[in-house]
Scaffold this motif. Structure first.
Motif: not given
Length: 202
Positions: A141-150, A186-194
């Motif tokens: 599951v990943s959510v990536a945006d085109n925003g300002r980042g950190c 931007g900011f990208a978050l990814s979750v890996s679930l078995p």
């Protein structure tokens, strides 16, 4: 946990309200106006607690997941998110062969919900890429945006409330959360679930 909150704590709050009511009735003759106001405040606080318990219990596993299934709920949430915040959500959902177990479905939905809420609050993004795909034995599951980042090249604190909740949910299922970000990128978050054995819809 949701049932425990609703059944145990909810019943105790109801009992507390009943006891306060009995005290109110017994002391009514000798009660001053100030004491009456204090008891009214107690009633209000108890009512607010009851509402909070019900809300938290519901939020732990939304009824829509049972009624509609994970992917339709994610689609609905994405549409609502776009309409509310004016952020375009590009979706790549390739999970037809995954029979999500209830626990996994809850975590996937909560990750999507929290990650996109963070986008609305902090990113200044106009576009979000949402992916839910299978990668071998895992659901990604990943959510990536085109925003300002950190800003200032600093990643968000590992113990920030939203990220902590997502990390804990993922870890409870043996999964992990990863973050990729940079100022202006931007900011990208990814979750890996078995996935549990037998999760293919064969």
């Amino acid at each position: 946990m949701a049932r425990e909150l609703h059944d145990d704590l909810g019943q105790q709050l109801a009992a507390l309200k009943l006891e306060v009511s009995r005290i109110d009735n017994r002391a009514e003759a000798a009660m001053t106006a100030l004491a009456g106001a204090d008891l009214h405040n107690i009633y209000t606080l108890i009512d607010q607690l009851v509402v909070s318990v019900r809300r938290i219990a519901t939020d732990l596993r939304p009824a829509m997941l049972d009624d509609l299934g994970l992917i339709p709920v994610v689609e609905w949430f994405s549409d609502q998110f776009s309409a509310r915040y004016g952020v375009r959500v590009i979706r790549q959902i390739d999970a037809d062969d995954i029979d999500f177990q209830p626990e996994t479905a809850t975590v996937v939905f909560r990750v999507v919900q929290q990650a996109m809420t963070n986008v609305a609050r902090h990113s200044g993004a106009t576009e979000v890429m949402l992916k839910i795909v299978r990668d071998g034995p895992n659901c990604i599951v990943s959510v990536a945006d085109n925003g300002r980042g950190c800003p200032s090249g600093k990643r968000p604190a590992r113990n920030s409330f939203g990220l902590l909740g997502m990390r804990e949910r993922a870890a409870a299922l043996g999964g992990e959360l990863r973050i990729q970000t940079a100022p202006g990128q931007g900011f990208a978050l990814s979750v890996s679930l078995p996935l549990a054995e037998g999760s293919s819809a064969g």
